[in-house]
Design a protein around this motif. Structure first.
Motif, mmCIF file in Angstrom:
data_model
loop_
_atom_site.group_PDB
_atom_site.id
_atom_site.type_symbol
_atom_site.label_atom_id
_atom_site.label_comp_id
_atom_site.label_asym_id
_atom_site.label_seq_id
_atom_site.Cartn_x
_atom_site.Cartn_y
_atom_site.Cartn_z
ATOM 1 N N GLU A 82 3.528 -9.114 4.118
ATOM 2 C CA GLU A 82 2.667 -8.407 5.078
ATOM 3 C C GLU A 82 3.192 -6.990 5.296
ATOM 4 O O GLU A 82 4.364 -6.802 5.626
ATOM 5 C CB GLU A 82 2.628 -9.160 6.413
ATOM 6 N N HIS A 83 2.298 -5.987 5.099
ATOM 7 C CA HIS A 83 2.736 -4.595 5.188
ATOM 8 C C HIS A 83 1.601 -3.684 5.638
ATOM 9 O O HIS A 83 0.454 -4.118 5.760
ATOM 10 C CB HIS A 83 3.295 -4.127 3.835
ATOM 11 N N MET A 84 1.932 -2.438 5.880
ATOM 12 C CA MET A 84 0.933 -1.407 6.158
ATOM 13 C C MET A 84 1.282 -0.171 5.331
ATOM 14 O O MET A 84 2.353 -0.111 4.714
ATOM 15 C CB MET A 84 0.904 -1.049 7.648
ATOM 16 N N HIS A 85 0.340 0.784 5.309
ATOM 17 C CA HIS A 85 0.594 2.072 4.662
ATOM 18 C C HIS A 85 0.209 3.179 5.625
ATOM 19 O O HIS A 85 -0.597 2.976 6.527
ATOM 20 C CB HIS A 85 -0.233 2.237 3.381
ATOM 21 N N GLU A 86 0.751 4.363 5.359
ATOM 22 C CA GLU A 86 0.421 5.516 6.203
ATOM 23 C C GLU A 86 -0.766 6.271 5.615
ATOM 24 O O GLU A 86 -0.941 7.461 5.868
ATOM 25 C CB GLU A 86 1.660 6.393 6.373
ATOM 26 N N GLU A 88 -4.953 5.407 3.580
ATOM 27 C CA GLU A 88 -5.910 4.362 3.218
ATOM 28 C C GLU A 88 -5.487 3.687 1.910
ATOM 29 O O GLU A 88 -4.873 4.320 1.046
ATOM 30 C CB GLU A 88 -7.311 4.969 2.991
ATOM 31 N N GLU A 89 -5.830 2.405 1.775
ATOM 32 C CA GLU A 89 -5.644 1.700 0.493
ATOM 33 C C GLU A 89 -7.041 1.462 -0.069
ATOM 34 O O GLU A 89 -7.836 0.722 0.515
ATOM 35 C CB GLU A 89 -4.890 0.384 0.714
ATOM 36 N N ILE A 90 -7.341 2.121 -1.194
ATOM 37 C CA ILE A 90 -8.692 2.092 -1.758
ATOM 38 C C ILE A 90 -8.629 1.458 -3.138
ATOM 39 O O ILE A 90 -7.894 1.935 -4.003
ATOM 40 C CB ILE A 90 -9.254 3.527 -1.888
ATOM 41 N N TYR A 128 -2.405 -4.097 8.935
ATOM 42 C CA TYR A 128 -1.495 -5.037 8.254
ATOM 43 C C TYR A 128 -2.289 -5.842 7.228
ATOM 44 O O TYR A 128 -3.389 -6.343 7.526
ATOM 45 C CB TYR A 128 -0.847 -5.986 9.259
ATOM 46 N N HIS A 129 -1.755 -5.963 6.031
ATOM 47 C CA HIS A 129 -2.471 -6.640 4.938
ATOM 48 C C HIS A 129 -1.493 -7.142 3.879
ATOM 49 O O HIS A 129 -0.293 -6.852 3.936
ATOM 50 C CB HIS A 129 -3.505 -5.687 4.307
ATOM 51 N N ARG A 130 -2.045 -7.862 2.902
ATOM 52 C CA ARG A 130 -1.266 -8.351 1.750
ATOM 53 C C ARG A 130 -2.242 -8.629 0.620
ATOM 54 O O ARG A 130 -3.466 -8.715 0.848
ATOM 55 C CB ARG A 130 -0.471 -9.612 2.126
HETATM 56 NI NI NI Z 1 -0.930 -2.372 0.544
#
Ligand code: NI
Ligand code: KMT
Length: 176
Positions: A82-86, A88-90, A128-130
């Motif tokens: 489980e993580h996040m980014h600073e 967008e994840e496209i 938060y995503h995976r």
């Molecule tokens: Ni990601």
């Protein structure tokens, strides 16, 4: 793309884990998650989306045992942390399929998004995503980004809730 609540039953992450409760586009939108379907035969339409949303750069990634070699197990493990980014994840799926799980706030339920070829998914910065492959064990995806790719995952821990991008994300969904 089909979205549903994850069943939280322990076991192989590549299985469907469908709780039987679907997740509507309205719920996804209120979490800041956007998606479109653009058949891969009409890939040129990606250019219009990219221009409109200011995605200037792109690359493609293929995730299979063969393409990742010795890194395969470690990569898959990292994708499913489980993580996040600073940023967008496209992701635009070119071939194969896979699951992007996003955390609903404030319930902390997992929403599982099943993506197939032609699905375009935008995860907002700070969510938060995976990710995991499904039982097909193959995905080829275009990764789009605005400037420099910021792939670095920030794994969720006791400090990530204070990350400014996480704080901004929570503000952005509060006004919905
Ligand atoms: Ni990601
Ligand atoms: C990510 O950031 O988790 C990924 O890029 C997963 C692979 S893209 C299909």
């Amino acid at each position: 793309m089909r979205a549903f609540y994850f069943d939280n039953i322990p076991g192989d992450q590549r299985l469907l884990h469908d709780s039987g409760n679907p997740v509507s586009d309205e719920i996804l939108k209120s979490a800041g998650v956007l998606h479109w379907h653009i058949p891969t035969s009409q890939q040129y339409q990606i250019d219009a989306v990219a221009e409109k949303r200011n995605y200037k750069n792109r690359d493609t990634i293929t995730i299979t045992k063969q393409s990742l070699g010795d890194l395969y197990e470690a990569k898959l493990k990292n994708f499913y942390e489980e993580h996040m980014h600073e940023d967008e994840e496209i992701r635009y799926i070119l071939e194969g399929s896979g699951f992007f799980d996003v955390r609903e706030h404030p319930t902390d339920s997992w929403i599982r998004c099943h993506l197939n070829a032609g699905d375009l998914l935008v995860l907002p910065a700070g969510i938060y995503h995976r990710f995991t492959l499904d039982e097909n064990n193959m995905i080829k995806a275009m990764r789009l980004f605005k400037d420099e790719p910021k792939w670095t995952p920030i794994n969720r821990d006791s400090s990530t809730d204070a990350n400014p991008y996480r704080v901004d994300y929570l503000k952005s969904i509060a006004v919905n």
